[in-house]
Design a protein around this motif. Sequence first.
Motif, PDB file in Angstrom:
ATOM      1  N   GLU A  46       7.511  12.267  34.925  1.00  0.00           N
ATOM      2  CA  GLU A  46       8.120  12.604  33.635  1.00  0.00           C
ATOM      3  C   GLU A  46       7.918  14.083  33.300  1.00  0.00           C
ATOM      4  O   GLU A  46       8.824  14.724  32.759  1.00  0.00           O
ATOM      5  N   GLN A  47       6.735  14.634  33.618  1.00  0.00           N
ATOM      6  CA  GLN A  47       6.488  16.062  33.376  1.00  0.00           C
ATOM      7  C   GLN A  47       7.451  16.927  34.173  1.00  0.00           C
ATOM      8  O   GLN A  47       7.871  17.987  33.724  1.00  0.00           O
ATOM      9  N   LYS A  48       7.795  16.467  35.354  1.00  0.00           N
ATOM     10  CA  LYS A  48       8.729  17.195  36.228  1.00  0.00           C
ATOM     11  C   LYS A  48      10.177  16.978  35.784  1.00  0.00           C
ATOM     12  O   LYS A  48      11.076  17.681  36.233  1.00  0.00           O
ATOM     13  N   GLY A  49      10.398  16.006  34.887  1.00  0.00           N
ATOM     14  CA  GLY A  49      11.735  15.737  34.390  1.00  0.00           C
ATOM     15  C   GLY A  49      12.594  14.938  35.344  1.00  0.00           C
ATOM     16  O   GLY A  49      13.824  15.059  35.338  1.00  0.00           O
ATOM     17  N   LEU A  50      11.964  14.112  36.169  1.00  0.00           N
ATOM     18  CA  LEU A  50      12.696  13.310  37.146  1.00  0.00           C
ATOM     19  C   LEU A  50      12.776  11.852  36.718  1.00  0.00           C
ATOM     20  O   LEU A  50      11.847  11.329  36.099  1.00  0.00           O
ATOM     21  N   THR A  51      13.863  11.200  37.058  1.00  0.00           N
ATOM     22  CA  THR A  51      13.982   9.759  36.886  1.00  0.00           C
ATOM     23  C   THR A  51      13.418   9.083  38.136  1.00  0.00           C
ATOM     24  O   THR A  51      13.222   9.736  39.178  1.00  0.00           O
ATOM     25  N   THR A  52      13.201   7.772  38.037  1.00  0.00           N
ATOM     26  CA  THR A  52      12.756   7.066  39.239  1.00  0.00           C
ATOM     27  C   THR A  52      13.842   7.102  40.315  1.00  0.00           C
ATOM     28  O   THR A  52      13.531   7.155  41.502  1.00  0.00           O
ATOM     29  N   LYS A  53      15.099   7.113  39.897  1.00  0.00           N
ATOM     30  CA  LYS A  53      16.203   7.203  40.863  1.00  0.00           C
ATOM     31  C   LYS A  53      16.141   8.520  41.632  1.00  0.00           C
ATOM     32  O   LYS A  53      16.297   8.543  42.857  1.00  0.00           O
ATOM     33  N   GLU A  54      15.913   9.616  40.924  1.00  0.00           N
ATOM     34  CA  GLU A  54      15.822  10.919  41.590  1.00  0.00           C
ATOM     35  C   GLU A  54      14.607  10.977  42.524  1.00  0.00           C
ATOM     36  O   GLU A  54      14.722  11.444  43.667  1.00  0.00           O
ATOM     37  N   LEU A  55      13.469  10.477  42.042  1.00  0.00           N
ATOM     38  CA  LEU A  55      12.279  10.462  42.891  1.00  0.00           C
ATOM     39  C   LEU A  55      12.516   9.599  44.123  1.00  0.00           C
ATOM     40  O   LEU A  55      12.108   9.958  45.227  1.00  0.00           O
ATOM     41  N   SER A  56      13.194   8.499  43.923  1.00  0.00           N
ATOM     42  CA  SER A  56      13.537   7.616  45.031  1.00  0.00           C
ATOM     43  C   SER A  56      14.388   8.340  46.069  1.00  0.00           C
ATOM     44  O   SER A  56      14.135   8.257  47.275  1.00  0.00           O
ATOM     45  N   ASN A  57      15.399   9.051  45.611  1.00  0.00           N
ATOM     46  CA  ASN A  57      16.280   9.788  46.528  1.00  0.00           C
ATOM     47  C   ASN A  57      15.518  10.850  47.305  1.00  0.00           C
ATOM     48  O   ASN A  57      15.711  10.992  48.515  1.00  0.00           O
ATOM     49  N   TYR A  58      14.667  11.594  46.631  1.00  0.00           N
ATOM     50  CA  TYR A  58      13.917  12.669  47.295  1.00  0.00           C
ATOM     51  C   TYR A  58      12.886  12.140  48.288  1.00  0.00           C
ATOM     52  O   TYR A  58      12.669  12.744  49.342  1.00  0.00           O
ATOM     53  N   THR A  59      12.231  11.027  47.942  1.00  0.00           N
ATOM     54  CA  THR A  59      11.149  10.519  48.786  1.00  0.00           C
ATOM     55  C   THR A  59      11.608   9.476  49.798  1.00  0.00           C
ATOM     56  O   THR A  59      10.844   9.113  50.687  1.00  0.00           O
ATOM     57  N   GLU A  60      12.840   8.986  49.619  1.00  0.00           N
ATOM     58  CA  GLU A  60      13.364   7.897  50.460  1.00  0.00           C
ATOM     59  C   GLU A  60      12.527   6.625  50.318  1.00  0.00           C
ATOM     60  O   GLU A  60      12.316   5.880  51.267  1.00  0.00           O
ATOM     61  N   ILE A  61      12.046   6.403  49.086  1.00  0.00           N
ATOM     62  CA  ILE A  61      11.343   5.171  48.723  1.00  0.00           C
ATOM     63  C   ILE A  61      12.300   4.410  47.803  1.00  0.00           C
ATOM     64  O   ILE A  61      12.889   5.005  46.906  1.00  0.00           O
ATOM     65  N   LYS A  62      12.451   3.121  48.013  1.00  0.00           N
ATOM     66  CA  LYS A  62      13.406   2.353  47.207  1.00  0.00           C
ATOM     67  C   LYS A  62      13.098   2.472  45.717  1.00  0.00           C
ATOM     68  O   LYS A  62      11.939   2.371  45.295  1.00  0.00           O
ATOM     69  N   GLU A  63      14.153   2.677  44.939  1.00  0.00           N
ATOM     70  CA  GLU A  63      14.012   2.802  43.486  1.00  0.00           C
ATOM     71  C   GLU A  63      13.388   1.541  42.882  1.00  0.00           C
ATOM     72  O   GLU A  63      12.547   1.630  41.978  1.00  0.00           O
ATOM     73  N   GLU A  64      13.783   0.385  43.373  1.00  0.00           N
ATOM     74  CA  GLU A  64      13.240  -0.878  42.873  1.00  0.00           C
ATOM     75  C   GLU A  64      11.727  -0.921  43.055  1.00  0.00           C
ATOM     76  O   GLU A  64      11.002  -1.404  42.195  1.00  0.00           O
ATOM     77  N   TYR A  65      11.259  -0.419  44.194  1.00  0.00           N
ATOM     78  CA  TYR A  65       9.827  -0.395  44.448  1.00  0.00           C
ATOM     79  C   TYR A  65       9.119   0.554  43.482  1.00  0.00           C
ATOM     80  O   TYR A  65       8.065   0.212  42.928  1.00  0.00           O
ATOM     81  N   LEU A  66       9.670   1.741  43.272  1.00  0.00           N
ATOM     82  CA  LEU A  66       9.055   2.698  42.349  1.00  0.00           C
ATOM     83  C   LEU A  66       9.005   2.127  40.935  1.00  0.00           C
ATOM     84  O   LEU A  66       8.001   2.294  40.233  1.00  0.00           O
ATOM     85  N   ASN A  67      10.073   1.454  40.517  1.00  0.00           N
ATOM     86  CA  ASN A  67      10.084   0.815  39.197  1.00  0.00           C
ATOM     87  C   ASN A  67       9.004  -0.261  39.109  1.00  0.00           C
ATOM     88  O   ASN A  67       8.291  -0.349  38.106  1.00  0.00           O
ATOM     89  N   LEU A  68       8.881  -1.068  40.141  1.00  0.00           N
ATOM     90  CA  LEU A  68       7.866  -2.113  40.167  1.00  0.00           C
ATOM     91  C   LEU A  68       6.467  -1.500  40.147  1.00  0.00           C
ATOM     92  O   LEU A  68       5.583  -1.964  39.418  1.00  0.00           O
ATOM     93  N   LEU A  69       6.266  -0.454  40.907  1.00  0.00           N
ATOM     94  CA  LEU A  69       4.970   0.217  40.949  1.00  0.00           C
ATOM     95  C   LEU A  69       4.582   0.727  39.564  1.00  0.00           C
ATOM     96  O   LEU A  69       3.442   0.565  39.136  1.00  0.00           O
TER      97      LEU A  69
END
Length: 80
Positions: free
Chosen positions: A24-47
């Motif tokens: 949030e400090q970086k101003g990223l959504t979980t979708k954006e973080l997911s795209n950059y890291t290649e980690i599924k968005e659903e997993y990041l949301n669950l985490l």
Amino acid sequence: MENKYEFNKSMYKTVANNIKKYREQKGLTTKELSNYTEIKEEYLNLLETKPDNCTISIYDLYKISVILETSIEKFFIEIS
């Protein structure tokens, strides 16, 4: 031999809270973080919402730390 060490049983929650904080400090959504890291968005949301039901690999945590431009050890500091 007696175990004299105590381990934080809510470590995944601490890590998840810090990922969310720095994301949030970086101003990223979980979708954006997911795209950059290649980690599924659903997993990041669950985490972030139910960390006790998740585990995270060192490599994924490393990728997140690179994108969020923070040192990996900061994820382990308890937020007060």
